[in-house]
Structures are given as structure tokens and as C-alpha cells.
Write a protein that holds these residues in place. Structure first.
Motif, PDB file in Angstrom:
ATOM      1  N   ARG A 239     -12.425 -13.069   4.254  1.00  0.00           N
ATOM      2  CA  ARG A 239     -11.056 -13.623   4.352  1.00  0.00           C
ATOM      3  C   ARG A 239     -10.175 -13.118   3.197  1.00  0.00           C
ATOM      4  N   VAL A 240     -10.733 -13.068   2.015  1.00  0.00           N
ATOM      5  CA  VAL A 240      -9.976 -12.533   0.867  1.00  0.00           C
ATOM      6  C   VAL A 240     -10.870 -11.535   0.125  1.00  0.00           C
ATOM      7  N   GLY A 241     -10.332 -10.342  -0.109  1.00  0.00           N
ATOM      8  CA  GLY A 241     -11.036  -9.355  -0.924  1.00  0.00           C
ATOM      9  C   GLY A 241     -10.362  -9.277  -2.288  1.00  0.00           C
ATOM     10  N   PHE A 242     -11.150  -8.937  -3.302  1.00  0.00           N
ATOM     11  CA  PHE A 242     -10.619  -8.964  -4.668  1.00  0.00           C
ATOM     12  C   PHE A 242     -10.656  -7.581  -5.313  1.00  0.00           C
ATOM     13  N   VAL A 243      -9.577  -7.270  -6.017  1.00  0.00           N
ATOM     14  CA  VAL A 243      -9.562  -6.078  -6.875  1.00  0.00           C
ATOM     15  C   VAL A 243      -9.526  -6.613  -8.298  1.00  0.00           C
ATOM     16  N   THR A 244     -10.450  -6.163  -9.128  1.00  0.00           N
ATOM     17  CA  THR A 244     -10.479  -6.761 -10.461  1.00  0.00           C
ATOM     18  C   THR A 244     -11.147  -5.821 -11.468  1.00  0.00           C
ATOM     19  N   SER A 245     -11.056  -6.181 -12.739  1.00  0.00           N
ATOM     20  CA  SER A 245     -11.657  -5.353 -13.789  1.00  0.00           C
ATOM     21  C   SER A 245     -11.969  -6.233 -14.994  1.00  0.00           C
ATOM     22  N   GLY A 246     -12.805  -5.720 -15.877  1.00  0.00           N
ATOM     23  CA  GLY A 246     -13.116  -6.437 -17.122  1.00  0.00           C
ATOM     24  C   GLY A 246     -13.742  -7.796 -16.843  1.00  0.00           C
ATOM     25  N   ASP A 283      -9.106  -9.650   5.256  1.00  0.00           N
ATOM     26  CA  ASP A 283      -7.829 -10.123   5.813  1.00  0.00           C
ATOM     27  C   ASP A 283      -6.713 -10.017   4.785  1.00  0.00           C
ATOM     28  N   GLN A 284      -7.018 -10.400   3.559  1.00  0.00           N
ATOM     29  CA  GLN A 284      -6.000 -10.362   2.507  1.00  0.00           C
ATOM     30  C   GLN A 284      -6.639  -9.803   1.243  1.00  0.00           C
TER      31      GLN A 284
END
Ligand code: TPP
Length: 622
Positions: A239-246, A283-284
Motif C-alpha cells: 500500500r505504501v512504499g518508502f524511499v529512505t536513507s541513513g 500504491d503510494q
């Protein structure tokens, strides 16, 4: 002096991110490592200085540390510099041209952002510098990654002849974890090769190299696309995908263990195809980045829809507690009502303050008693002079700003401020870092300012590092000691307006300050006493209050020493009918080191030495 680091590999060590970076720098065969202290990065070079076979130094400021690293890199040696986020502002003049010359020996810059501002004057996102300077950025999420990415950074730097930014944050710098380590590799520099087109950055040479910068961006984009540091975790709850770092990656995983995540270890340039793949599978998309909306803006510019700072805060850490309600909102769920706040424990308020017997207190007590002055301040322990009870500082901006600001006030003031005297406060380390130029500017431009140079023989704020004025180097060994009086004189202050005073001697301090603020021109008062937390400080016999003599006048409280505490409050009506508050006090003789500052304003002579047999053992130093 600190213990020497174990160099043969016990394979696993418990290391903070800072220590892990230091270990990797040493293992990478680095020959030169330079830094100016600054939280949260300070321990990198402190730790590195405990390894053999490399030159580690406290440079006088971050710009110099970067220049030292660049010079070493020019010889083909591997080189390293470290700084806190604001330090990179100071070093940026070097950075913005160094990116054009590029690196020869591997050159890594560790920059630590104080996300959440635990010990800084601002919050900044150093990832901007990577974009501004066309440099690759690596962002570790824990100590093991800090170690591995540092090693990789040197290889990357040499392969593409680029300095590499290692972006850390407070959480990475200070949290400890087990790290699998290796051995030091030999790395002999090939030697400095004269090449004016590369190392002499005049316009004709720089112009010729600029296109190479843009090409390097493109090549690095490709490297990032396939880099194993950029991991696409497909997850199961799409449902929600994440882009992240650190460290934000750890928070995402804790809060949403089943979600798809693109973890960016090689966070600039970032991998467009992997980003598209993530967007296609969920989805988002939510970009979880500390602190600014850099990735979010760039992802949107690439035509990929995403959320970010529309639901997440732009400052502070993005902990699971912050992330969960934001994702609820994205999913159209009503976030659960906040848990009823637990009744806060009654804790005695402890605002930050100076240490018992801190020599800065003498100066601030003095300033707090003088009317009609404007006092510009700077960054260090002495910034606390802005607080209770002294309220003695009127400005604080950045390292070394005090004298420029003071001169601006001097030259800009109108009739309202005409009769006010202007003083500029600065610490010894800050004076070495960026203050000297401000003083030179005052003398050159005929400023009417009294500079108070608080010389406590150390960089107190960051834990007591050596400076050129302390006569010690990073290893605690003897080093040439700059003579502050001669230096100040060389910067244009007349010798008769330079004074060295003891900040524990209030009458002398008062007299000297009062006299010098009357003088129309630049003057410098050096208040010299070692910081109470350093070896140079020798405690005296502590004091306590004879409660029968204390009249409750509260004069001693105005000195601001945390060893003094109020035992009883009362009120009296004076013959004039005026009601006066009384505060009866005593002294915590475990904390008191007998500086005598509070004794001096005590009219009834109620403060007396503790009897010898009552002296607490721990403060009796031999
Ligand atoms: C550009 C920059 N570099 C480093 C720091 C971290 N820092 C804050 S105050 C300070 C120096 C304090 O030493 P000093 O001027 O001697 O004052 P003291 O704390 O000893 O009173 C440092 C290194 C900073 N805030 N900004």
C-alpha cells in the motif's frame, strides 16, 4: 591520554558510528586526517588519533582541515577530514573549487548533521552540498555501514577522482553496535606530480575542467544505479512504499517491516530506474528523509508521484512515532488518538548552565552589573552567558561572528545607542578558528569595541580539545603555544589596551572592563583561567555558608554558580515600606572547588572555607 586502539583485528568491536568511521579510515591506509571539533563529529578524529601510522591533527578550523586533506590527496596519499554540518559551511570555499580539481589520493569528507539540534545553533541538511558541489554522497544507517561505506568511499574517490561526502547524523555518530573489522592496508602515495592545469585553479584551467564535472555526475549516476548500497526491498504490504536513507531507514523498518523500501546508501546521485521500479510496485510512495525535501523534489521532477513533507515534519528525527500517524493519513485512516499523556514526573528544572567555578562566570557576573552596554557573543560554553542569571549576551550567530557583528553595531548605531559601549565576547578556540579576522577588521576599520577573550586554555564546549593557544597537540604532547597577547598586538591592538586578567578576581575585572569601555578604540581583555574540567585546573578548598551570618541578600546567587542553592525564602518590609525578597543559601561542597567568586559579593562575610577535615575526598587532587 587515551589508550591506543587495538590494531590487529579481533574481528568484532563495539563501536559508535564515529569510531567505526575512524577504524575504516585507518584500515584504508589513510596518511593524513584533519578536523576541527564539533558535535556530533568530534570523536571521529579523537578516535583516529589513537591509531598508529597516520598523521591526525586538530586543524584551526574546518576549511583548513579540508585544505590539509586536499594537499595530502594531491600527493596521492589517502586523506580524510571530518566536521559537523556548520563546519562544512566554513570549509565550503575550499569544497567548491576542490570539486573541480578532484582528488588524486582517495579523499573522503565526513560531515555530521545534528538532526534534532542536540548541540548546534541550527539544523542543516548537508546533502545540499553534494548537489551543489557535484559530489557523491554515501549515507550509512548504522555503525557497520559507517565502517563499510567509509572504506568504499576511498575506492570510489580514487576510481572517479572525486572527493566523496560521507553524510552522518547524530544518531549514527553516537549509537554503538558491533562492527566486523579488518586490518590496515598499505597505501603508498605515488607522489606529487606538477600539473598546473589541474591544481592551479585560475579561470582558464577551471573552465576547461568544468565539463568534466558534469560528465562525472553522469558516470556516478550510472554507478549509483547498479550500486549494492542502493537496495530495493520488495516487501509484501504494497500500500505504501518508502524511499529512505541513513538512520531513517531503521525507523521505517521498525514501523513498517513488511513494506517495500528503497534504501539509498549511495544517496546522490540516486538510482532513477530503481526508483521507478519501487513506484511501480506500490500504491503510494513516501519519501522519508531527514531533514529537507531534496529527494522528494527530485523524484517529483523525474515525473514520479510521491509524498513526503506534506505529511512529515521538516525538522528533527523521523522516528517510528512520527512515521506511523503520517502513513495512517496517507491510507485515509484516522490516526489513533494520542495516548493520554502520562503525568510528568516532578523533576527539578535543570536548564543548561556553566559548571561550578567556571571562569566564564566571573566575566558574566561583571557584565551583568554594568549598565548601558551592548554585548555581542559567540559559540562555546560561554554562549550560556545569554541565560539566567547573567542575561549578559545580546547576540550569538555563528563561530567568530561576535566581532563582525560588534563592528556592524558600532558603525550602524544611531543616536539612540550613541552612548552605549560595545563589547564582544569570544573564547580562545573560537578566536583561533575564525575570530582573528574579526579583530583585525575592527582594528583596521577603527572600531570602538572592547573584546573579551575568554581564555580557558581549551575547546570547552566540545569536550576539551587542544588549540594552538593551549600548547598541546591532539595527542596531548607539547606543541608550539601561540602567545595571545602578541597575536592580538600583531592584529593591531595597542599594547596598553591589552590586559590579561584573572576572571576569579572580580574587582580587577570590573576595573579593567570599566576603564577599557571608556577608551575610544579597540581594546582586548584576556580573561585567563583553565577550564574546570581540564587537567590544568587545580581546585582550592571548598566553601560553605555560615547560615547564622547569611542575610538572604542573594548577591552570591547572581554569580550564577550551580554549587550555590537556596535553602529558604522569605520577605521583609523595609522601613521605606518596600517589600524585599530574601533567599538564604548554602553551598554544595561536593561541587564547590573554592574559586571564591561567590565570596566577593557576599556583604555579611557569610561564606567561609570548609574545615580541612570536611573536604570531600574526590576533589583533593595531588
Ligand atoms: C563552524 C563550527 N565548527 C564547530 C562548532 C562546534 N563548536 C561549538 S563552540 C566550539 C568552540 C568552543 O571553544 P572556545 O571558543 O574555546 O569556548 P569554550 O567552550 O571553551 O568556552 C566548537 C568547536 C560550531 N558550532 N561551528
Amino acid at each position: 591520554m587515551a589508550a591506543v586502539m587495538p590494531t590487529s583485528a579481533p574481528s568484532r568491536l563495539l563501536l559508535s558510528g564515529n569510531e567505526a568511521v575512524a577504524r575504516a579510515v585507518w584500515e584504508s591506509g589513510v596518511r593524513v586526517a584533519a578536523a576541527y571539533p564539533g558535535t556530533p563529529a568530534t570523536e571521529i578524529i579523537e578516535s583516529l588519533a589513537r591509531y598508529p601510522d597516520l598523521h591526525a591533527e586538530w586543524s584551526v578550523n574546518e576549511k583548513v582541515s579540508m585544505e590539509v586533506a586536499l594537499g595530502a590527496s594531491m600527493t596521492g596519499a589517502r586523506a580524510f577530514c571530518a566536521m559537523k554540518h556548520v563546519g562544512l559551511n566554513v570549509a565550503s570555499d575550499c569544497l567548491m573549487t576542490m570539486t573541480i580539481t578532484g582528488a588524486y589520493g582517495g579523499l573522503v569528507i565526513a560531515v555530521a548533521d545534528d538532526v534534532g539540534m542536540s548541540s548546534s545553533q541550527n539544523e542543516q541538511d548537508s546533502r545540499y552540498w553534494g548537489r551543489f558541489a557535484h559530489l557523491p554522497i554515501l549515507e550509512p544507517a548504522d555503525s557497520q555501514e559507517a565502517y563499510e561505506m567509509t572504506k568504499y568511499a576511498f575506492a570510489l574517490s580514487e576510481q572517479y577522482e572525486t572527493p566523496v561526502l560521507l553524510r552522518l547524523t547524530t544518531r549514527i555518530c553516537h549509537v554503538k553496535a558491533l562492527v566486523t573489522v579488518g586490518e590496515r592496508e598499505a597505501h603508498e602515495p605515488a607522489g606529487f606530480v606538477k600539473n598546473p592545469q589541474r591544481w592551479v585553479m585560475v579561470p582558464a584551467h577551471a573552465k576547461a575542467r568544468i565539463p568534466g564535472l558534469f560528465q562525472r555526475d553522469e558516470v556516478l549516476r550510472g554507478v549509483s544505479e547498479t550500486s549494492l548500497l542502493n537496495i530495493l526491498e520488495p516487501g509484501s504490504d504494497r500500500r505504501v512504499g518508502f524511499v529512505t536513507s541513513g538512520p531513517a531507514y531503521m525507523h521505517v523498518k521498525e514501523a513498517f517491516p513488511d513494506a517495500p523500501v528503497l534504501k539509498l546508501g549511495f544517496s546522490y546521485p540516486w538510482p532513477l530506474e530503481k526508483m521507478r521500479a519501487l513506484a511501480a510496485m506500490c500504491d503510494q510512495l513516501l519519501v522519508v528523509e531527514e531533514t529537507e525535501l531534496l529527494l522528494e523534489t527530485e523524484i517529483k521532477a523525474a515525473g514520479i508521484a510521491c509524498h513526503g513533507k506534506d505529511v512529515l515534519p521538516r525538522m528533527g528525527e523521523l522516528s517510528p512515532q512520527v512515521l506511523s500517524p503520517a502513513v495512517d493519513r496517507l491510507l485515509g485512516k484516522e490516526p489513533p488518538p494520542p495516548a493520554p499523556a502520562a503525568t510528568p514526573m516532578k523533576v527539578f528544572p535543570r536548564p543548561p548552565t556553566l559548571c561550578a567555578s567556571c571562569p566564564h562566570m566571573g566575566m558574566y557576573y561583571t557584565l551583568s552589573q554594568i549598565k548601558n552596554i551592548i554585548v555581542t557573543g559567540d559559540i562555546g560554553c560561554y554562549t550560556l552567558g545569554a541565560g539566567h542569571p547573567w542575561n549578559a549576551l545580546d547576540t550569538t550567530i555563528c563561530m567568530g561572528a561576535t566581532m563582525g557583528v560588534a563592528l556592524g553595531i558600532d558603525k550602524g548605531r544611531g543616536t539612540v545607542d550613541k552612548n552605549k559601549r560595545i563589547l564582544a565576547v569570544i573564547g580562545d578556540s573560537t578566536f583561533m578558528h575564525m575570530g582573528m579576522q574579526g579583530l583585525l577588521n575592527i582594528t583596521y576599520n577603527k572600531g570602538n569595541i572592547t573584546v573579551l577573550l575568554l581564555d580557558n586554555n581549551t575547546t570547552g564546549m566540545t569536550g576539551g580539545q587542544a588549540t594552538p593557544a593551549s600548547g598541546k597537540d591532539i595527542h596531548g604532547k607539547e606543541a608550539p603555544r601561540v602567545d595571545l597577547v602578541k597575536l592580538v598586538e600583531a592584529l593591531g591592538v595597542a599594547n596598553e589596551h591589552i590586559h590579561v586578567v584573572d576572571p576569579y578576581e572580580l574587582p580587577v575585572l570590573f576595573k579593567t572592563v570599566r576603564e577599557e569601555i571608556k577608551f575610544e578604540g579597540p581594546s582586548v581583555i584576556i580573561a585567563r583561567r583553565p577550564c574546570v574540567l581540564t587537567d590544568g585546573f587545580k581546585p582550592f578548598r571548598p566553601y560553605l555558608v555560615d547560615e547564622d551570618k547569611c542575610t538572604g541578600c542573594g548577591n552570591c546567587i547572581e554569580v550564577g554558580c550551580p554549587a550555590i542553592h537556596v535553602t529558604r525564602r522569605d520577605k521583609v518590609i523595609k522601613p521605606s515600606g518596600k517589600e524585599v525578597d530574601l533567599a538564604f543559601v548554602n553551598i554544595d561542597n561536593q561541587a564547590c572547588t573554592g574559586c571564591g567568586l561567590c565570596v566577593q559579593p557576599c556583604a555579611p562575610d557569610a561564606i567561609q572555607h570548609v574545615a580541612r577535615h570536611d573536604i570531600p575526598i574526590h576533589i583533593v587532587k595531588t
